[in-house]
Write a protein that holds these residues in place. Sequence first.
Motif, mmCIF file in Angstrom:
data_model
loop_
_atom_site.group_PDB
_atom_site.id
_atom_site.type_symbol
_atom_site.label_atom_id
_atom_site.label_comp_id
_atom_site.label_asym_id
_atom_site.label_seq_id
_atom_site.Cartn_x
_atom_site.Cartn_y
_atom_site.Cartn_z
ATOM 1 N N TRP A 77 8.137 -18.797 -56.613
ATOM 2 C CA TRP A 77 9.146 -19.145 -55.619
ATOM 3 C C TRP A 77 9.475 -20.629 -55.724
ATOM 4 N N ARG A 78 10.665 -20.961 -55.238
ATOM 5 C CA ARG A 78 11.167 -22.319 -55.437
ATOM 6 C C ARG A 78 11.860 -22.801 -54.161
ATOM 7 N N VAL A 79 11.696 -24.080 -53.881
ATOM 8 C CA VAL A 79 12.453 -24.752 -52.830
ATOM 9 C C VAL A 79 13.391 -25.733 -53.522
ATOM 10 N N ARG A 80 14.667 -25.645 -53.209
ATOM 11 C CA ARG A 80 15.618 -26.631 -53.695
ATOM 12 C C ARG A 80 16.101 -27.440 -52.505
ATOM 13 N N VAL A 81 16.362 -28.724 -52.747
ATOM 14 C CA VAL A 81 16.863 -29.613 -51.706
ATOM 15 C C VAL A 81 18.295 -30.011 -52.068
ATOM 16 N N PHE A 82 19.219 -29.768 -51.156
ATOM 17 C CA PHE A 82 20.613 -30.149 -51.382
ATOM 18 C C PHE A 82 21.010 -31.218 -50.365
ATOM 19 N N ASP A 83 21.840 -32.171 -50.830
ATOM 20 C CA ASP A 83 22.329 -33.175 -49.887
ATOM 21 C C ASP A 83 23.609 -32.681 -49.216
ATOM 22 N N ALA A 84 24.230 -33.565 -48.440
ATOM 23 C CA ALA A 84 25.397 -33.166 -47.650
ATOM 24 C C ALA A 84 26.584 -32.735 -48.517
ATOM 25 N N SER A 85 26.600 -33.198 -49.768
ATOM 26 C CA SER A 85 27.703 -32.803 -50.655
ATOM 27 C C SER A 85 27.331 -31.573 -51.478
ATOM 28 N N ASP A 86 26.264 -30.897 -51.067
ATOM 29 C CA ASP A 86 25.794 -29.681 -51.746
ATOM 30 C C ASP A 86 25.369 -29.931 -53.181
ATOM 31 N N THR A 87 24.897 -31.150 -53.434
ATOM 32 C CA THR A 87 24.352 -31.501 -54.743
ATOM 33 C C THR A 87 22.838 -31.386 -54.672
ATOM 34 N N GLU A 88 22.268 -30.733 -55.645
ATOM 35 C CA GLU A 88 20.811 -30.599 -55.649
ATOM 36 C C GLU A 88 20.188 -31.946 -55.959
ATOM 37 N N VAL A 89 19.226 -32.339 -55.135
ATOM 38 C CA VAL A 89 18.569 -33.621 -55.336
ATOM 39 C C VAL A 89 17.082 -33.468 -55.649
ATOM 40 N N ASP A 90 16.533 -32.283 -55.428
ATOM 41 C CA ASP A 90 15.133 -32.069 -55.760
ATOM 42 C C ASP A 90 14.850 -30.576 -55.766
ATOM 43 N N ALA A 91 13.797 -30.203 -56.443
ATOM 44 C CA ALA A 91 13.388 -28.793 -56.480
ATOM 45 C C ALA A 91 11.924 -28.726 -56.872
ATOM 46 N N LYS A 92 11.182 -27.832 -56.265
ATOM 47 C CA LYS A 92 9.772 -27.621 -56.603
ATOM 48 C C LYS A 92 9.492 -26.131 -56.618
ATOM 49 N N GLU A 93 8.590 -25.725 -57.535
ATOM 50 C CA GLU A 93 8.256 -24.313 -57.682
ATOM 51 C C GLU A 93 6.765 -24.108 -57.542
ATOM 52 N N GLU A 94 6.398 -22.875 -57.219
ATOM 53 C CA GLU A 94 5.001 -22.522 -57.102
ATOM 54 C C GLU A 94 4.860 -21.040 -57.404
ATOM 55 N N GLU A 95 3.635 -20.655 -57.799
ATOM 56 C CA GLU A 95 3.347 -19.240 -58.011
ATOM 57 C C GLU A 95 2.283 -18.800 -57.022
ATOM 58 N N ALA A 96 2.361 -17.554 -56.611
ATOM 59 C CA ALA A 96 1.383 -17.026 -55.661
ATOM 60 C C ALA A 96 1.109 -15.561 -55.961
ATOM 61 N N GLU A 97 -0.112 -15.137 -55.604
ATOM 62 C CA GLU A 97 -0.487 -13.731 -55.779
ATOM 63 C C GLU A 97 -1.038 -13.238 -54.462
ATOM 64 N N ARG A 98 -0.581 -12.085 -54.043
ATOM 65 C CA ARG A 98 -1.059 -11.529 -52.784
ATOM 66 C C ARG A 98 -2.264 -10.648 -53.064
ATOM 67 N N GLU A 99 -3.338 -10.916 -52.307
ATOM 68 C CA GLU A 99 -4.541 -10.103 -52.444
ATOM 69 C C GLU A 99 -4.404 -8.879 -51.564
ATOM 70 N N ARG A 100 -4.581 -7.727 -52.159
ATOM 71 C CA ARG A 100 -4.473 -6.480 -51.383
ATOM 72 C C ARG A 100 -5.851 -6.067 -50.843
#
Lengths: 265, 198
Positions: A242-265
Amino acid sequence: MRFNDERGFNDEQRADDRRGPHRREHELLLEAAMAGDVAVDDPRLVARLMQCAECRELHEALLDTRELVEAAVRDERDVLANLDRARPAPGSERVAPVLRALAKQRRELQLVGAGARDGETPAASGGWSTRRIAGAVGIAASLVAAASIAQWLARSDDPTRDDEVLLGANTKSKLSPAGPVKDYSPLQWELDLPPGGRFEITVWSNVPGEVGALVDKIEACYDRKVTLEPSRTRDWPDRIRWRVRVFDASDTEVDAKEEEAERER
Amino acid sequence: MNTNEPTRNDQHRGDLELVQEVLRDSAGALERLIERLDCVPLILRERNVRSGSPLNDDELTDLTQETLTTVWSKLASFEGRASLETWVYSFCMHQMMNALRSKKRRPQQAGDEALDIPDPSARPAHASTFQFEHLHATLAQLSDLQQAVIRLRHFAERSFEEIAVELGLSESGAKTTYYRGMVRLRGLLAPHAREEFA
């Protein structure tokens, strides 16, 4: 305040006029040149460009810009005319499933809305996708965003809050969930949001055989935490990226970070 | 001239009708839209190649999905002023620009020289394809009216008289909007207004 004065000038033009009586006249000549109403070798234009350095600089800059736009047009036409439809591109296999899922989501959300209006409970449907795509106009996303806006506004009123944003220099961006987890929700991160900006969340499957398949998306949220209903995340795959992107007021991406996760059943 | 050939406006009207049918959930419309939007990954691949292939296949796949969801979210705003492919092209360029910026922020690996973006203020004779992505992203920052006038003027090759009729302006108003839009576009494209390439 009058919009147009006796000369027909509006506020902006009056501001121009205050810079000098000839300023607006210069702009009108350049405007006529850009519109093609005055030829490039017109004596009036030639004389003005020789006499006024500001006009000369602006005129050259506008011609450069127009040339860039024209080059972009030619490039676009060349690309579109030479698309090799016989050879699938990376992501070609995702076009149909993504659009069908978005359309299905839209129908389901309209059904929920209609049910709410009529006071009826929408019938539980075996058609709810096991790989939901929140999509662009998701009501759920709007609700999450609406709840988050109030919190964001409260934070933005805090005089002690440091509003300075180091674009692209977020060193504290810890994302959660990460690695093995019992539940995916809440999604949390420590990225800064520029004024007028938004966060965008995207979730993909990380299960072998379907890596990269779009699972869910929140187009806009304004807080650093999103809590999702169990009914929403229940059908997410057991391994996600999953990823979080950060957009400024002009809808320009200024940052993004990703991570992976596993759900334990 | 073959009078049986559809005019440019007829083709665009057909695209507008298709989009409206999709939004009405008309039978068969979605599948026709899927066929048309098959162009998205192809455009992105072609743009990637012309830019020196800075994105790998996985990144292009992600970008395809991103672009499709954005196009879908904006579908109701399609007004048929250009073909569906031309309209979608601007989204592809904008998303490509975001993807390139995002990748540039990450620690560069060997072979990422394609991400070394040249001086954006270079004269058009030396314009790189990154400037085209940037141009599309910057056009999106203009007012809706300025964008519409510039796109109709250049991408759709309309006269100012035609633009005025289509947008409900006077002809002089269309020319003024065009001029002010181009002035603003130039200002936004100038190096000092773009921190990410500092």
